[in-house]
Motif scaffolding. Sequence first.
Motif, PDB file in Angstrom:
ATOM      1  N   ARG A   1       0.795  -1.228   0.000  1.00  0.00           N
ATOM      2  CA  ARG A   1       0.000   0.000   0.000  1.00  0.00           C
ATOM      3  C   ARG A   1       0.827   1.277   0.000  1.00  0.00           C
ATOM      4  N   PHE A   2       2.084   1.198   0.341  1.00  0.00           N
ATOM      5  CA  PHE A   2       2.902   2.398   0.432  1.00  0.00           C
ATOM      6  C   PHE A   2       2.942   3.128  -0.906  1.00  0.00           C
ATOM      7  N   ASN A   3       2.683   4.430  -0.844  1.00  0.00           N
ATOM      8  CA  ASN A   3       2.709   5.277  -2.033  1.00  0.00           C
ATOM      9  C   ASN A   3       3.687   6.405  -1.743  1.00  0.00           C
ATOM     10  N   ALA A   4       4.905   6.289  -2.269  1.00  0.00           N
ATOM     11  CA  ALA A   4       5.981   7.214  -1.909  1.00  0.00           C
ATOM     12  C   ALA A   4       5.653   8.675  -2.223  1.00  0.00           C
ATOM     13  N   PRO A   5       5.156   9.005  -3.427  1.00  0.00           N
ATOM     14  CA  PRO A   5       4.844  10.419  -3.695  1.00  0.00           C
ATOM     15  C   PRO A   5       3.787  10.977  -2.758  1.00  0.00           C
TER      16      PRO A   5
END
Length: 314
Positions: A292-296
Amino acid sequence: MTELERYLAEEIAEDHVDGIITRREAMRRLALLGVGATAAAGMITAEAEARDKGKNKGGDHDHGHGHGHGHPDRAVTAWAPVATTPITFSGPRGTLMGAWAQAATPKVKGGVLVIHENRGLTPHIANVAGRFAANGFSALALDLLSEEGGTGAFNGDEAAVMAKLSEISAGNPARFDDDMKAAITEIQKRVGRREPISAIGFCFGGGMIWRLLVAKETRLSAAAPFYGPFPTGGDVRGIKADVLGVFAGVDDRVNATREGARAALEAARVDYEILTFTEAQHAFFNDTNPARFNAPAAEQAWLRVNDWFAREGR
Protein backbone atom coordinates in the motif's frame (compact mmCIF):
# COMPACT_ATOMS: atom_id res chain seq x y z
CA MET A 1 -20.62 -4.87 16.80
CA THR A 2 -19.54 -1.29 17.52
CA GLU A 3 -18.19 1.05 14.86
CA LEU A 4 -14.63 0.57 16.10
CA GLU A 5 -15.00 -3.22 16.18
CA ARG A 6 -16.36 -3.26 12.64
CA TYR A 7 -13.57 -1.00 11.45
CA LEU A 8 -10.91 -3.33 12.88
CA ALA A 9 -12.60 -6.37 11.34
CA GLU A 10 -12.86 -4.71 7.93
CA GLU A 11 -9.17 -3.80 8.17
CA ILE A 12 -8.39 -7.52 8.28
CA ALA A 13 -10.56 -8.21 5.24
CA GLU A 14 -8.82 -5.38 3.43
CA ASP A 15 -5.39 -6.79 4.34
CA HIS A 16 -6.37 -10.06 2.65
CA VAL A 17 -7.74 -8.40 -0.48
CA ASP A 18 -4.50 -6.42 -0.80
CA GLY A 19 -2.45 -9.63 -0.55
CA ILE A 20 -0.87 -8.80 2.81
CA ILE A 21 -2.26 -11.91 4.53
CA THR A 22 -3.75 -15.16 3.26
CA ARG A 23 -7.45 -15.92 3.35
CA ARG A 24 -6.81 -18.53 6.01
CA GLU A 25 -4.99 -16.00 8.19
CA ALA A 26 -7.74 -13.44 7.62
CA MET A 27 -10.37 -15.93 8.73
CA ARG A 28 -8.28 -16.79 11.80
CA ARG A 29 -7.85 -13.14 12.78
CA LEU A 30 -11.53 -12.42 12.27
CA ALA A 31 -12.39 -15.39 14.44
CA LEU A 32 -10.21 -13.93 17.20
CA LEU A 33 -12.35 -10.80 16.95
CA GLY A 34 -15.45 -12.91 17.43
CA VAL A 35 -16.60 -12.80 13.79
CA GLY A 36 -18.26 -16.03 12.68
CA ALA A 37 -17.10 -17.88 9.56
CA THR A 38 -20.08 -16.87 7.42
CA ALA A 39 -19.86 -13.21 8.41
CA ALA A 40 -16.08 -13.25 7.90
CA ALA A 41 -16.42 -14.68 4.40
CA GLY A 42 -19.03 -12.03 3.65
CA MET A 43 -16.71 -9.24 4.78
CA ILE A 44 -13.92 -10.50 2.55
CA THR A 45 -16.24 -10.79 -0.45
CA ALA A 46 -17.68 -7.32 0.15
CA GLU A 47 -14.22 -5.80 0.42
CA ALA A 48 -13.11 -7.45 -2.83
CA GLU A 49 -16.21 -6.21 -4.64
CA ALA A 50 -15.78 -2.69 -3.27
CA ARG A 51 -12.16 -2.67 -4.39
CA ASP A 52 -13.11 -3.75 -7.91
CA LYS A 53 -15.78 -1.06 -8.04
CA GLY A 54 -13.29 1.56 -6.88
CA LYS A 55 -10.80 0.57 -9.57
CA ASN A 56 -13.46 0.89 -12.26
CA LYS A 57 -14.56 4.35 -11.24
CA GLY A 58 -11.08 5.77 -10.61
CA GLY A 59 -9.80 7.82 -7.72
CA ASP A 60 -11.66 10.33 -5.62
CA HIS A 61 -10.97 13.95 -6.45
CA ASP A 62 -12.03 15.79 -3.33
CA HIS A 63 -9.85 18.56 -1.98
CA GLY A 64 -11.51 21.09 0.27
CA HIS A 65 -10.69 24.00 2.53
CA GLY A 66 -12.77 25.64 5.21
CA HIS A 67 -12.70 28.77 7.35
CA GLY A 68 -9.22 30.05 6.77
CA HIS A 69 -6.03 30.55 4.90
CA GLY A 70 -4.47 28.06 2.51
CA HIS A 71 -1.37 26.04 3.30
CA PRO A 72 1.07 26.12 0.37
CA ASP A 73 3.76 23.46 0.09
CA ARG A 74 7.03 24.27 1.80
CA ALA A 75 10.21 22.23 1.91
CA VAL A 76 11.21 20.56 5.18
CA THR A 77 14.95 21.03 5.42
CA ALA A 78 15.77 19.29 8.71
CA TRP A 79 15.93 15.58 8.10
CA ALA A 80 17.35 12.65 10.08
CA PRO A 81 15.07 10.69 12.42
CA VAL A 82 15.87 11.10 16.10
CA ALA A 83 16.20 7.89 18.09
CA THR A 84 13.28 7.40 20.46
CA THR A 85 13.52 6.49 24.12
CA PRO A 86 11.02 4.16 25.84
CA ILE A 87 9.26 6.03 28.65
CA THR A 88 6.57 5.40 31.23
CA PHE A 89 4.28 7.94 32.86
CA SER A 90 1.17 8.11 34.97
CA GLY A 91 -2.21 7.42 33.41
CA PRO A 92 -5.75 7.32 34.78
CA ARG A 93 -5.59 3.55 35.45
CA GLY A 94 -1.88 3.06 36.09
CA THR A 95 1.34 3.30 34.14
CA LEU A 96 1.29 4.25 30.47
CA MET A 97 4.03 3.46 27.98
CA GLY A 98 5.35 5.22 24.92
CA ALA A 99 8.29 6.16 22.72
CA TRP A 100 9.64 9.66 23.31
CA ALA A 101 11.66 11.69 20.78
CA GLN A 102 13.17 14.95 21.96
CA ALA A 103 13.40 17.70 19.35
CA ALA A 104 16.85 17.81 17.82
CA THR A 105 16.86 21.57 17.30
CA PRO A 106 17.33 24.17 20.05
CA LYS A 107 14.08 25.95 19.22
CA VAL A 108 11.24 23.51 19.90
CA LYS A 109 8.10 23.95 17.79
CA GLY A 110 5.95 22.26 20.40
CA GLY A 111 4.88 18.68 20.94
CA VAL A 112 3.16 16.02 18.87
CA LEU A 113 1.11 13.05 20.06
CA VAL A 114 1.42 10.08 17.67
CA ILE A 115 -1.21 7.32 17.72
CA HIS A 116 -0.52 3.95 16.15
CA GLU A 117 -2.37 1.73 13.70
CA ASN A 118 -4.19 -1.46 14.66
CA ARG A 119 -0.83 -3.23 14.89
CA GLY A 120 0.12 -1.36 18.03
CA LEU A 121 3.21 0.70 18.78
CA THR A 122 5.53 -0.67 16.10
CA PRO A 123 9.04 0.52 15.16
CA HIS A 124 7.46 2.32 12.19
CA ILE A 125 5.25 4.44 14.47
CA ALA A 126 8.15 5.15 16.82
CA ASN A 127 10.12 6.26 13.77
CA VAL A 128 7.35 8.73 12.89
CA ALA A 129 7.88 10.32 16.31
CA GLY A 130 11.60 10.46 15.57
CA ARG A 131 10.96 12.13 12.22
CA PHE A 132 8.91 14.83 13.92
CA ALA A 133 11.72 15.39 16.42
CA ALA A 134 14.16 15.87 13.56
CA ASN A 135 11.91 18.64 12.30
CA GLY A 136 11.76 20.45 15.64
CA PHE A 137 8.67 18.88 17.25
CA SER A 138 9.22 16.79 20.37
CA ALA A 139 6.96 13.77 19.94
CA LEU A 140 5.40 11.00 22.01
CA ALA A 141 4.13 7.82 20.39
CA LEU A 142 1.63 6.38 22.87
CA ASP A 143 1.06 2.65 23.33
CA LEU A 144 -2.69 2.14 23.69
CA LEU A 145 -2.01 -1.36 25.03
CA SER A 146 -0.03 -0.10 28.01
CA GLU A 147 -2.46 -1.67 30.47
CA GLU A 148 -1.74 -5.06 28.90
CA GLY A 149 2.01 -4.57 29.25
CA GLY A 150 2.47 -2.80 25.93
CA THR A 151 2.53 -3.98 22.33
CA GLY A 152 5.77 -5.82 22.99
CA ALA A 153 3.99 -8.13 25.43
CA PHE A 154 2.20 -9.71 22.44
CA ASN A 155 5.52 -10.98 21.02
CA GLY A 156 4.84 -9.79 17.49
CA ASP A 157 1.44 -11.48 17.20
CA GLU A 158 -0.45 -8.90 15.14
CA ALA A 159 -3.68 -10.87 15.33
CA ALA A 160 -3.59 -10.84 19.13
CA VAL A 161 -2.90 -7.09 19.13
CA MET A 162 -5.86 -6.44 16.84
CA ALA A 163 -8.11 -8.71 18.89
CA LYS A 164 -7.24 -6.89 22.12
CA LEU A 165 -7.82 -3.46 20.56
CA SER A 166 -11.18 -4.72 19.29
CA GLU A 167 -12.06 -6.05 22.74
CA ILE A 168 -11.32 -2.69 24.34
CA SER A 169 -13.22 -0.90 21.58
CA ALA A 170 -16.28 -3.00 22.39
CA GLY A 171 -16.12 -2.77 26.16
CA ASN A 172 -14.49 0.52 27.11
CA PRO A 173 -13.43 2.73 24.18
CA ALA A 174 -13.36 5.77 26.50
CA ARG A 175 -10.21 4.24 27.96
CA PHE A 176 -8.41 5.24 24.77
CA ASP A 177 -9.62 8.83 25.17
CA ASP A 178 -8.41 8.98 28.76
CA ASP A 179 -4.99 7.56 27.89
CA MET A 180 -4.52 10.02 25.03
CA LYS A 181 -5.42 12.91 27.32
CA ALA A 182 -2.87 11.66 29.86
CA ALA A 183 -0.27 11.53 27.08
CA ILE A 184 -0.97 15.17 26.23
CA THR A 185 -0.42 16.05 29.88
CA GLU A 186 2.93 14.24 29.74
CA ILE A 187 3.95 16.11 26.59
CA GLN A 188 3.08 19.40 28.28
CA LYS A 189 5.30 18.47 31.21
CA ARG A 190 8.18 17.84 28.86
CA VAL A 191 7.85 20.77 26.43
CA GLY A 192 6.09 23.35 28.60
CA ARG A 193 2.41 24.19 28.98
CA ARG A 194 2.66 27.25 26.76
CA GLU A 195 3.98 25.30 23.78
CA PRO A 196 1.49 24.17 21.10
CA ILE A 197 0.47 20.52 21.06
CA SER A 198 -0.60 18.70 17.90
CA ALA A 199 -1.82 15.15 17.33
CA ILE A 200 -1.60 12.67 14.47
CA GLY A 201 -2.84 9.12 14.04
CA PHE A 202 -2.91 6.53 11.28
CA CYS A 203 -5.73 4.13 10.29
CA PHE A 204 -7.13 2.97 13.67
CA GLY A 205 -5.04 5.79 15.17
CA GLY A 206 -6.65 8.27 12.79
CA GLY A 207 -10.00 7.20 14.18
CA MET A 208 -8.59 7.72 17.67
CA ILE A 209 -7.63 11.31 16.82
CA TRP A 210 -11.20 11.95 15.65
CA ARG A 211 -12.39 10.44 18.95
CA LEU A 212 -10.07 12.75 20.87
CA LEU A 213 -11.55 15.74 19.07
CA VAL A 214 -15.10 14.53 19.70
CA ALA A 215 -14.10 14.17 23.38
CA LYS A 216 -13.49 17.96 23.27
CA GLU A 217 -9.77 17.88 24.02
CA THR A 218 -9.13 21.64 23.96
CA ARG A 219 -5.38 21.56 24.56
CA LEU A 220 -4.68 20.63 20.95
CA SER A 221 -3.78 23.43 18.56
CA ALA A 222 -3.72 21.18 15.49
CA ALA A 223 -4.64 17.63 14.49
CA ALA A 224 -4.07 15.40 11.48
CA PRO A 225 -6.10 12.17 11.41
CA PHE A 226 -4.82 10.00 8.54
CA TYR A 227 -7.49 7.85 6.84
CA GLY A 228 -9.32 7.17 10.10
CA PRO A 229 -13.11 6.77 10.39
CA PHE A 230 -15.05 9.71 11.79
CA PRO A 231 -17.54 8.62 14.49
CA THR A 232 -21.17 8.65 13.39
CA GLY A 233 -22.84 11.78 14.74
CA GLY A 234 -19.55 13.07 16.14
CA ASP A 235 -19.67 16.67 17.39
CA VAL A 236 -16.42 18.65 17.60
CA ARG A 237 -17.87 22.05 18.43
CA GLY A 238 -15.79 23.69 21.12
CA ILE A 239 -12.42 22.33 20.03
CA LYS A 240 -9.52 24.71 19.44
CA ALA A 241 -7.55 22.53 17.06
CA ASP A 242 -7.35 23.27 13.36
CA VAL A 243 -7.67 20.00 11.48
CA LEU A 244 -5.97 18.52 8.44
CA GLY A 245 -8.00 15.45 7.51
CA VAL A 246 -5.96 13.17 5.24
CA PHE A 247 -7.73 10.55 3.12
CA ALA A 248 -6.83 8.07 0.39
CA GLY A 249 -8.77 8.10 -2.86
CA VAL A 250 -8.90 4.29 -3.09
CA ASP A 251 -10.47 3.84 0.35
CA ASP A 252 -14.26 3.90 0.05
CA ARG A 253 -14.77 2.35 3.47
CA VAL A 254 -13.17 5.25 5.39
CA ASN A 255 -14.19 7.85 2.84
CA ALA A 256 -17.83 7.06 3.60
CA THR A 257 -17.30 8.97 6.87
CA ARG A 258 -15.55 11.95 5.28
CA GLU A 259 -18.61 14.10 4.72
CA GLY A 260 -19.59 13.62 8.34
CA ALA A 261 -16.16 14.88 9.34
CA ARG A 262 -16.45 17.86 7.03
CA ALA A 263 -19.87 18.80 8.37
CA ALA A 264 -18.65 18.55 11.96
CA LEU A 265 -15.64 20.75 11.22
CA GLU A 266 -17.85 23.31 9.51
CA ALA A 267 -20.11 23.40 12.57
CA ALA A 268 -17.05 23.83 14.81
CA ARG A 269 -15.92 26.80 12.71
CA VAL A 270 -12.26 25.87 12.91
CA ASP A 271 -9.70 26.15 10.15
CA TYR A 272 -9.60 22.81 8.36
CA GLU A 273 -8.56 21.10 5.17
CA ILE A 274 -9.82 17.83 3.76
CA LEU A 275 -6.96 16.45 1.68
CA THR A 276 -7.48 13.37 -0.49
CA PHE A 277 -4.64 11.68 -2.37
CA THR A 278 -6.63 10.40 -5.31
CA GLU A 279 -4.41 7.50 -6.43
CA ALA A 280 -3.38 6.28 -2.97
CA GLN A 281 -4.74 3.35 -0.99
CA HIS A 282 -5.59 3.14 2.69
CA ALA A 283 -2.41 3.18 4.83
CA PHE A 284 -0.36 4.71 2.02
CA PHE A 285 1.97 6.47 4.49
CA ASN A 286 3.37 3.28 6.02
CA ASP A 287 6.64 2.56 4.22
CA THR A 288 6.92 -0.88 5.85
CA ASN A 289 3.87 -2.06 3.90
CA PRO A 290 4.90 -2.38 0.21
CA ALA A 291 1.39 -3.46 -0.81
CA ARG A 292 0.00 0.00 0.00
CA PHE A 293 2.90 2.40 0.43
CA ASN A 294 2.71 5.28 -2.03
CA ALA A 295 5.98 7.21 -1.91
CA PRO A 296 4.84 10.42 -3.70
CA ALA A 297 1.67 10.67 -1.61
CA ALA A 298 3.55 9.89 1.61
CA GLU A 299 6.18 12.53 0.89
CA GLN A 300 3.60 15.19 0.08
CA ALA A 301 1.51 14.28 3.14
CA TRP A 302 4.58 14.57 5.35
CA LEU A 303 5.36 18.03 4.03
CA ARG A 304 1.76 19.16 4.40
CA VAL A 305 1.33 17.92 7.96
CA ASN A 306 4.61 19.45 9.15
CA ASP A 307 3.62 22.73 7.58
CA TRP A 308 0.15 22.51 9.14
CA PHE A 309 1.47 21.83 12.63
CA ALA A 310 4.04 24.62 12.39
CA ARG A 311 1.50 27.18 11.15
CA GLU A 312 -1.45 26.27 13.34
CA GLY A 313 0.70 25.98 16.43
CA ARG A 314 1.63 29.66 16.34
